[in-house]
Design a protein around this motif. Structure first.
Motif, PDB file in Angstrom:
ATOM      1  N   GLY A 339       0.794  -1.332  -0.016  1.00 45.80           N
ATOM      2  CA  GLY A 339       0.030  -0.050  -0.037  1.00 45.80           C
ATOM      3  C   GLY A 339       0.899   1.200  -0.022  1.00 45.80           C
ATOM      4  N   ILE A 340       2.105   1.263   0.032  1.00 41.62           N
ATOM      5  CA  ILE A 340       3.034   2.308  -0.126  1.00 41.62           C
ATOM      6  C   ILE A 340       4.162   1.948  -1.031  1.00 41.62           C
ATOM      7  N   THR A 341       4.803   2.958  -1.500  1.00 45.09           N
ATOM      8  CA  THR A 341       5.703   3.000  -2.518  1.00 45.09           C
ATOM      9  C   THR A 341       7.083   2.167  -1.946  1.00 45.09           C
ATOM     10  N   PHE A 342       7.941   2.006  -2.716  1.00 40.73           N
ATOM     11  CA  PHE A 342       9.220   1.280  -2.267  1.00 40.73           C
ATOM     12  C   PHE A 342       9.917   2.610  -1.395  1.00 40.73           C
ATOM     13  N   VAL A 343      10.158   3.668  -2.416  1.00 41.21           N
ATOM     14  CA  VAL A 343      10.981   4.663  -1.807  1.00 41.21           C
ATOM     15  C   VAL A 343      10.243   5.240  -0.593  1.00 41.21           C
ATOM     16  N   SER A 344       9.105   5.314  -0.399  1.00 42.18           N
ATOM     17  CA  SER A 344       8.401   5.836   0.818  1.00 42.18           C
ATOM     18  C   SER A 344       8.756   5.032   1.923  1.00 42.18           C
ATOM     19  N   TYR A 345       8.633   3.813   1.654  1.00 45.19           N
ATOM     20  CA  TYR A 345       9.080   2.743   2.842  1.00 45.19           C
ATOM     21  C   TYR A 345      10.416   2.863   2.981  1.00 45.19           C
ATOM     22  N   MET A 346      11.403   2.935   2.313  1.00 51.11           N
ATOM     23  CA  MET A 346      12.703   2.963   2.555  1.00 51.11           C
ATOM     24  C   MET A 346      12.872   4.305   3.316  1.00 51.11           C
ATOM     25  N   THR A 347      12.422   5.511   3.018  1.00 44.63           N
ATOM     26  CA  THR A 347      12.808   6.769   3.452  1.00 44.63           C
ATOM     27  C   THR A 347      12.183   6.929   5.014  1.00 44.63           C
ATOM     28  N   ARG A 348      10.950   6.356   5.326  1.00 44.44           N
ATOM     29  CA  ARG A 348      10.267   5.923   6.519  1.00 44.44           C
ATOM     30  C   ARG A 348      11.370   5.093   7.441  1.00 44.44           C
ATOM     31  N   GLN A 349      11.797   3.865   7.135  1.00 46.27           N
ATOM     32  CA  GLN A 349      12.877   3.092   7.777  1.00 46.27           C
ATOM     33  C   GLN A 349      14.326   3.891   8.140  1.00 46.27           C
ATOM     34  N   ARG A 350      14.650   4.736   6.917  1.00 51.48           N
ATOM     35  CA  ARG A 350      15.781   5.332   7.328  1.00 51.48           C
ATOM     36  C   ARG A 350      15.618   6.596   8.629  1.00 51.48           C
ATOM     37  N   LEU A 351      14.437   7.188   8.403  1.00 47.20           N
ATOM     38  CA  LEU A 351      14.252   8.246   9.212  1.00 47.20           C
ATOM     39  C   LEU A 351      13.946   7.851  10.709  1.00 47.20           C
ATOM     40  N   ALA A 352      13.465   6.461  10.781  1.00 44.41           N
ATOM     41  CA  ALA A 352      13.327   5.814  12.319  1.00 44.41           C
ATOM     42  C   ALA A 352      14.520   5.365  12.713  1.00 44.41           C
ATOM     43  N   ARG A 353      15.671   5.134  11.850  1.00 48.03           N
ATOM     44  CA  ARG A 353      16.707   4.844  12.533  1.00 48.03           C
ATOM     45  C   ARG A 353      17.428   5.928  12.978  1.00 48.03           C
ATOM     46  N   ALA A 354      17.358   7.121  12.179  1.00 50.65           N
ATOM     47  CA  ALA A 354      17.813   8.385  12.394  1.00 50.65           C
ATOM     48  C   ALA A 354      17.338   8.954  13.659  1.00 50.65           C
ATOM     49  N   MET A 355      16.235   8.749  14.079  1.00 56.55           N
ATOM     50  CA  MET A 355      15.611   9.284  15.208  1.00 56.55           C
ATOM     51  C   MET A 355      16.231   8.702  16.366  1.00 56.55           C
ATOM     52  N   THR A 356      16.621   7.471  16.286  1.00 58.85           N
ATOM     53  CA  THR A 356      17.163   6.424  17.244  1.00 58.85           C
ATOM     54  C   THR A 356      18.621   7.158  17.550  1.00 58.85           C
ATOM     55  N   LEU A 357      19.479   7.313  16.463  1.00 59.63           N
ATOM     56  CA  LEU A 357      20.725   7.679  16.513  1.00 59.63           C
ATOM     57  C   LEU A 357      20.853   8.892  17.158  1.00 59.63           C
ATOM     58  N   LEU A 358      19.975   9.991  16.930  1.00 57.66           N
ATOM     59  CA  LEU A 358      19.663  11.180  17.467  1.00 57.66           C
ATOM     60  C   LEU A 358      19.783  11.251  18.874  1.00 57.66           C
ATOM     61  N   SER A 359      19.269  10.293  19.526  1.00 62.05           N
ATOM     62  CA  SER A 359      19.349  10.155  20.873  1.00 62.05           C
ATOM     63  C   SER A 359      20.861  10.160  21.461  1.00 62.05           C
TER      64      SER A 359
END
Length: 410
Positions: A339-359
Motif C-alpha cells: 500500500g506504499i511505494t518502495f521509496v516511501s518505505y525506505m525513507t520511513r525506515q531511514r528516518l526511524a533509524r535516524a531518530m534513534t541515532l539522534l538520541s
C-alpha cells in the motif's frame, strides 16, 4: 504464637497484664512500654501481632500512638486499656479500627474471654492471609494464561464492561486511554526447517515471544497477549512520534530472523478508548491476514532495506538487481502488496533509524546522516524536517540530551 506489646504508664498495670499471658501458649509478650513514644519504637522493632495500649500515657497519648501505628502496621490488632472516666476516648479509639477495649480494673475472667476472641480472630486472619498469598502465587504462576484467556473472552464479547474492569484490576493490567496496538504474525522463513526441529515449534514460538518482550521492555511498558490465531498483540501507551515504532520493529525483525529464522508481519493501530481494544484486535487480525499474502520478493526487499539502509546507493534499482527482477516489476509488486511505494518505505525506515541515532549525544548530525544512508547532512535535514515537522537538531534538543553545541544545519 502471637507476639504481644503492652503499653501503660503504670508499672503494676503492665506487670499485671503481662502475667495473664504466662500460661497461655498462644501468646508471647515481646515488649513492655511505659509511654507512647517508647511503645512506637518497640512496635517498629518487634512487629507485634497484638498491642494493649493505655489511652492516657505521657509524651504520646494512646490515641496518637494507635493512629500512627495503624498507618505503618495496618494488620496489627489493638486493644485499648482505659478507665471508666476515659470511656469517651475508648469510643474514639474504636473508630480508629482497634479490635476491643478493656476497662480498668481488669477482670481476669473477662480478659481470658477477650484473649480467646482475639486468638480466634487472628487465626482467621492468618488463614485468610495464607489464602491470599496462595492466590497471588497462583496468579503470578499462571498470569500469562489468564491474560490470554481474558483477552480471548473479551474479543469474543463474553464480558460486559464491569467484568472487563474487574478482570483488568484482578490481573494488574492497565490500558492507557491513548494507546497503541501492535500485532505481529510470525511465519517460518526458508531456512527454518534446516535450523530448527519441527517437533519443538511451540517452544520456539514461546522463545520468540520472550525475545519480543526483551526488545520492548527497554522502550516502554506493555501488555503482551497471545491471540487464538497464534498472533502476538502488544498494547502500550501511545508512542510518539510513530517512527519510534519503525526502529523498534526493525530490531524485532532482525532478532527473530537471526535467532529463529522467522519472518515477521506487523500491523500498528492507535486507540483512544480502552473499550475499543477488541475492535482494534479484530481489525489488526484482518490486516495481518492480508499481509500474509506478501510474496517472497516483497519480504526480501523489506529485509534488504533493513540491512543496508546505511548505503547511500541503496535504491529501487539496486534492490531490484539483487532480486533479479526489473525495477518496474518490483515497484508495482511492492506498492500493490504494502500500500506504499518502495521509496516511501525506505525513507520511513531511514528516518526511524535516524531518530534513534539522534538520541546518542556523541554522534554529530553528519554522522547520523551517513549512518542512515544520506550523502549530505543538508539533504538529510531537509528530508527529516519534511517528514517529522522539525529539523534533526530541534528534535535532538527536544530530547534534552544535546552535548551543549548547537550544530549548524546546512
Amino acid at each position: 504464637m502471637y507476639k504481644v506489646l503492652i503499653a501503660d504508664d503504670e508499672m503494676l498495670i503492665r506487670q499485671g497484664l503481662a502475667s495473664f499471658f504466662k500460661n497461655d501458649e498462644r501468646y508471647e509478650v515481646c515488649a513492655l512500654a511505659e509511654d507512647g513514644e517508647e511503645a512506637l519504637k518497640m512496635a517498629r522493632a518487634c512487629k507485634p501481632d497484638l498491642i494493649l495500649a493505655d489511652v492516657n500515657m505521657p509524651f504520646m497519648d494512646g490515641l496518637t500512638f494507635v493512629e500512627t501505628l495503624k498507618s505503618e502496621q495496618p494488620q496489627a490488632n489493638i486493644v485499648i486499656v482505659t478507665g471508666y472516666d476515659e470511656f469517651e476516648f475508648a469510643q474514639r479509639a474504636l473508630r480508629l479500627d482497634v479490635q476491643d477495649y478493656v476497662l480498668k480494673p481488669v477482670s481476669e475472667k473477662e480478659f481470658r474471654e477477650l484473649l480467646d476472641r482475639l486468638a480466634a480472630r487472628m487465626d482467621e486472619q492468618q488463614l485468610r492471609n495464607r489464602h491470599l498469598e496462595w492466590a497471588e502465587h497462583e496468579l503470578e504462576l499462571h498470569h500469562e494464561y489468564l491474560v490470554n484467556h481474558f483477552f480471548q473472552r473479551w474479543i469474543e464479547g463474553e464480558l460486559d464492561q464491569v467484568e472487563v474492569r474487574d478482570q483488568l484490576q484482578y490481573l494488574h493490567l492497565e490500558i492507557p486511554k491513548e494507546h497503541d496496538v501492535l500485532l505481529l504474525a510470525m511465519r517460518e522463513g526458508a531456512e527454518f526447517e534446516e535450523n530448527n526441529d519441527k517437533g519443538d515449534t511451540n517452544l520456539i514460538w514461546l522463545a520468540c515471544e520472550d525475545l519480543v518482550g526483551e526488545v520492548l521492555q527497554t522502550r516502554c511498558e506493555f501488555i503482551l497477549v497471545r491471540l487464538p490465531s497464534d498472533h502476538m498483540a502488544v498494547i502500550t501507551r501511545r508512542l510518539k512520534p510513530e517512527l519510534v515504532w519503525t526502529e523498534t520493529l526493525q530490531e524485532i525483525y532482525k532478532q527473530l530472523k537471526e535467532s529463529f529464522h522467522m519472518e515477521t508481519l506487523t500491523c500498528l493501530l492507535h486507540g483512544d478508548d480502552p473499550d475499543d481494544i477488541p475492535q482494534l484486535l479484530e481489525q489488526g487480525e484482518t490486516e495481518l491476514t492480508a499481509q500474509g499474502n506478501y510474496s517472497g520478493i516483497v519480504l526480501d526487499a523489506i529485509h534488504i532495506v533493513e540491512r543496508e539502509m546505511s548505503d547511500p546507493d541503496l535504491s529501487l534499482l539496486s534492490v531490484s538487481e539483487k532480486l533479479h527482477v526489473s525495477p518496474q516489476y518490483l515497484s508495482r509488486l511492492f506498492h500493490g502488496q504494502t500500500g506504499i511505494t518502495f521509496v516511501s518505505y525506505m525513507t520511513r525506515q531511514r528516518l526511524a533509524r535516524a531518530m534513534t541515532l539522534l538520541s546518542d549525544p556523541s554522534l554529530k548530525l553528519y554522522e547520523v546522516a551517513e549512518r542512515t544512508g544520506y550523502a549530505t547532512q543538508h539533504y538529510f535535514s531537509n528530508v527529516f524536517k519534511k517528514a517529522v515537522g522539525i529539523s534533526p537538531g530541534e528534535y535532538r534538543r527536544s530530547l534534552r540530551i544535546g552535548d551543549g553545541e548547537d550544530e549548524k544545519e546546512e
